[in-house]
Write a protein that holds these residues in place. Sequence first.
Motif, PDB file in Angstrom:
ATOM      1  N   ALA A   1     -70.470 -28.791  40.986  1.00 11.41           N
ATOM      2  CA  ALA A   1     -71.055 -27.867  41.539  1.00 11.41           C
ATOM      3  C   ALA A   1     -73.086 -27.970  41.372  1.00 11.41           C
ATOM      4  CB  ALA A   1     -70.453 -26.884  42.703  1.00 11.41           C
ATOM      5  N   TYR A   2     -72.744 -26.639  40.385  1.00  9.05           N
ATOM      6  CA  TYR A   2     -73.894 -26.303  39.376  1.00  9.05           C
ATOM      7  C   TYR A   2     -74.218 -26.936  39.308  1.00  9.05           C
ATOM      8  CZ  TYR A   2     -76.557 -24.042  36.232  1.00  9.05           C
ATOM      9  OH  TYR A   2     -77.737 -23.982  35.269  1.00  9.05           O
ATOM     10  N   GLU A   3     -74.160 -27.959  38.733  1.00  9.51           N
ATOM     11  CA  GLU A   3     -74.704 -29.555  38.380  1.00  9.51           C
ATOM     12  C   GLU A   3     -75.685 -29.803  39.299  1.00  9.51           C
ATOM     13  OE1 GLU A   3     -75.499 -30.114  35.807  1.00  9.51           O
ATOM     14  OE2 GLU A   3     -74.999 -28.413  34.359  1.00  9.51           O
TER      15      GLU A   3
ATOM     16  N   ARG B   1     -81.215 -29.955  41.935  1.00  5.65           N
ATOM     17  CA  ARG B   1     -81.756 -30.398  43.184  1.00  5.65           C
ATOM     18  C   ARG B   1     -83.076 -29.169  42.672  1.00  5.65           C
ATOM     19  NH1 ARG B   1     -77.271 -30.606  47.695  1.00  5.65           N
ATOM     20  NH2 ARG B   1     -76.776 -32.887  47.583  1.00  5.65           N
ATOM     21  N   LEU B   2     -82.628 -27.510  41.904  1.00  7.48           N
ATOM     22  CA  LEU B   2     -83.473 -26.302  42.336  1.00  7.48           C
ATOM     23  C   LEU B   2     -84.651 -26.928  41.654  1.00  7.48           C
ATOM     24  CD1 LEU B   2     -81.502 -23.945  41.340  1.00  7.48           C
ATOM     25  CD2 LEU B   2     -82.268 -23.863  43.627  1.00  7.48           C
TER      26      LEU B   2
ATOM     27  N   ASN C   1     -83.950 -27.834  54.043  1.00 10.74           N
ATOM     28  CA  ASN C   1     -85.563 -29.047  54.246  1.00 10.74           C
ATOM     29  C   ASN C   1     -84.178 -30.340  54.255  1.00 10.74           C
ATOM     30  OD1 ASN C   1     -85.821 -27.413  56.684  1.00 10.74           O
ATOM     31  ND2 ASN C   1     -88.041 -26.854  55.157  1.00 10.74           N
ATOM     32  N   ASP C   2     -84.501 -30.488  52.310  1.00 12.04           N
ATOM     33  CA  ASP C   2     -84.306 -31.648  51.911  1.00 12.04           C
ATOM     34  C   ASP C   2     -83.244 -31.523  51.766  1.00 12.04           C
ATOM     35  OD1 ASP C   2     -87.408 -31.289  51.551  1.00 12.04           O
ATOM     36  OD2 ASP C   2     -87.478 -30.715  49.581  1.00 12.04           O
ATOM     37  N   TRP C   3     -82.325 -31.341  52.523  1.00 14.38           N
ATOM     38  CA  TRP C   3     -80.907 -31.846  51.525  1.00 14.38           C
ATOM     39  C   TRP C   3     -79.684 -31.399  53.161  1.00 14.38           C
ATOM     40  CZ3 TRP C   3     -83.934 -29.870  47.270  1.00 14.38           C
ATOM     41  CH2 TRP C   3     -84.102 -31.291  46.185  1.00 14.38           C
ATOM     42  N   GLY C   4     -80.746 -30.396  53.267  1.00  9.75           N
ATOM     43  CA  GLY C   4     -79.176 -29.788  54.812  1.00  9.75           C
ATOM     44  C   GLY C   4     -77.948 -29.041  53.915  1.00  9.75           C
ATOM     45  N   MET C   5     -78.288 -28.097  53.466  1.00 10.72           N
ATOM     46  CA  MET C   5     -78.106 -26.894  52.218  1.00 10.72           C
ATOM     47  C   MET C   5     -77.810 -25.288  53.517  1.00 10.72           C
ATOM     48  SD  MET C   5     -78.920 -27.809  48.509  1.00 10.72           S
ATOM     49  CE  MET C   5     -77.358 -26.893  48.206  1.00 10.72           C
TER      50      MET C   5
ATOM     51  N   VAL D   1     -72.351 -24.930  48.199  1.00 11.11           N
ATOM     52  CA  VAL D   1     -72.279 -26.513  47.618  1.00 11.11           C
ATOM     53  C   VAL D   1     -70.829 -26.892  47.515  1.00 11.11           C
ATOM     54  CG1 VAL D   1     -73.660 -27.442  45.650  1.00 11.11           C
ATOM     55  CG2 VAL D   1     -74.507 -25.857  46.704  1.00 11.11           C
ATOM     56  N   SER D   2     -71.137 -28.030  47.649  1.00 10.82           N
ATOM     57  CA  SER D   2     -69.852 -28.530  47.204  1.00 10.82           C
ATOM     58  C   SER D   2     -68.485 -27.759  47.878  1.00 10.82           C
ATOM     59  CB  SER D   2     -69.669 -29.863  45.457  1.00 10.82           C
ATOM     60  OG  SER D   2     -70.650 -30.810  46.346  1.00 10.82           O
TER      61      SER D   2
END
Length: 270
Positions: A10-12, A17-18, A109-113, A126-127
């Motif tokens: 999940a960190y990867e 993304r960051l 906005n970019d990944w819906g997180m 995340v996950s």
Amino acid sequence: MLSASSPPQAYEVLSKRLRSIEDIPLKVSAVQPLDSAFRYTSVYPPEPHPLAEEKASDRRTLKTFAPSCIKPLEVMIQLEGSGNWPTDEVAIEKTKTAFLLKIGESLQNDWGMTCIASEDSVNVLVSGYAFRLKIWHERGLSLLSKESGNDLSNRTSLTDKQLFIQSQHSSMISGLQARHSIYGPVVRLAKRWIASHFFSACLVEEAVELLVASIFLKPLPFHAPLSRITGFLRFLRLLSEYDWTFSPLVIDINNDLGANEEKEIAVRMC
């Protein structure tokens, strides 16, 4: 249904993304996990939580019991260098907050997180895991030595100092774990023993990790432990027999200190 990802996986995903965020003035140049789960010394490794899944369908129905709270895993972010950062400590902290808000907005906005912002951090789901993002800036650390009567200034300087220390500690412990695969299990056993005897208020987990590190770095008259039980027994032996009153325990994980430097530290501490 829960995802099968682990905290490192999940960190990867989060790290990639960051680093790929484009709509912030300074790009993310470095990302480092600080939580003990990433150096394999967490007593209870985090498990994915159904409410921290990215897919909305996973949040609507809970088929199994789930804890009501999610422990966030701390992650440190470093941005690209720039000469336009403010020189005032409080202003630096406010600038970091603005960057965190923009980073959280971009992830949404970019990944819906899902991102939850606070004054000094942003929590990202995340996950199945919650990650707490914090920004470290070297200028805040350099300003720490300057005297200031402002309590807020002192607090912000100490925040950067604490992040720096956590980063160094995490890197060194991860390196030691890579050299001694049994180190992590010994630390987890030692932490569990410390907690069961109500010593956690006296010995924070980083201190326990360093104490266990000493029995791997300076195992004489033995060899480095090869089993968790052997390592744990030597940890107890260290606690009971070491001269804590007059001899500071110097733990040099990277072999950066010479004999004279260790003696100098011992003299200063006594």
